[in-house]
Design a protein around this motif. Structure first.
Motif, PDB file in Angstrom:
ATOM      1  N   LEU A  98      41.368  36.099  35.148  1.00 19.38           N
ATOM      2  CA  LEU A  98      39.932  36.110  35.435  1.00 19.38           C
ATOM      3  C   LEU A  98      39.127  36.439  34.186  1.00 19.38           C
ATOM      4  O   LEU A  98      39.632  37.075  33.252  1.00 19.38           O
ATOM      5  N   ALA A  99      37.887  36.011  34.181  1.00 20.91           N
ATOM      6  CA  ALA A  99      37.004  36.195  33.027  1.00 20.91           C
ATOM      7  C   ALA A  99      36.816  37.673  32.670  1.00 20.91           C
ATOM      8  O   ALA A  99      36.606  37.998  31.505  1.00 20.91           O
ATOM      9  N   ASN A 100      36.939  38.566  33.633  1.00 21.43           N
ATOM     10  CA  ASN A 100      36.756  39.997  33.349  1.00 21.43           C
ATOM     11  C   ASN A 100      38.006  40.636  32.748  1.00 21.43           C
ATOM     12  O   ASN A 100      38.057  41.839  32.533  1.00 21.43           O
ATOM     13  N   ARG A 160      35.486  27.872  45.345  1.00 24.20           N
ATOM     14  CA  ARG A 160      36.316  29.073  45.267  1.00 24.20           C
ATOM     15  C   ARG A 160      37.787  28.724  45.475  1.00 24.20           C
ATOM     16  O   ARG A 160      38.113  27.770  46.186  1.00 24.20           O
ATOM     17  N   ASP A 205      34.886  32.207  37.749  1.00 25.63           N
ATOM     18  CA  ASP A 205      35.491  33.443  37.262  1.00 25.63           C
ATOM     19  C   ASP A 205      36.920  33.251  36.767  1.00 25.63           C
ATOM     20  O   ASP A 205      37.511  34.162  36.194  1.00 25.63           O
TER      21      ASP A 205
END
Length: 75
Positions: A16-18, A37, A53
């Motif tokens: 994920l991007a985070n 999604r 994401d």
């Protein structure tokens, strides 16, 4: 999107991007028209992750075992 749809029904890991990851989960759906999604099944629960994401998706190469559960019948 084409790659993720080919992985539907497989065990995957996603980045994920985070900076976090979801490892060895079932990819139920890679999204349909109007739904951007990924639908994942992980640790006994459905999880929906926006495609925006997701930075990477790959087929999980783990042995497929989940702690506390057998994947094959007892001898």
């Amino acid at each position: 999107a084409a790659l993720t749809s080919r992985l539907e029904g497989h065990r995957v890991s996603i980045a994920l991007a985070n900076g976090s990851r979801i490892d060895d989960c079932a990819l139920i759906s890679s999204g349909r028209r109007g739904d951007d999604r990924l639908w994942l099944y992980s640790n006994g629960a459905d999880t929906f992750v926006p495609l925006a994401d997701v930075t990477d998706v790959w087929e999980s190469t783990g042995c497929g075992l989940t702690l506390g559960r057998r994947t094959s019948p007892s001898p």
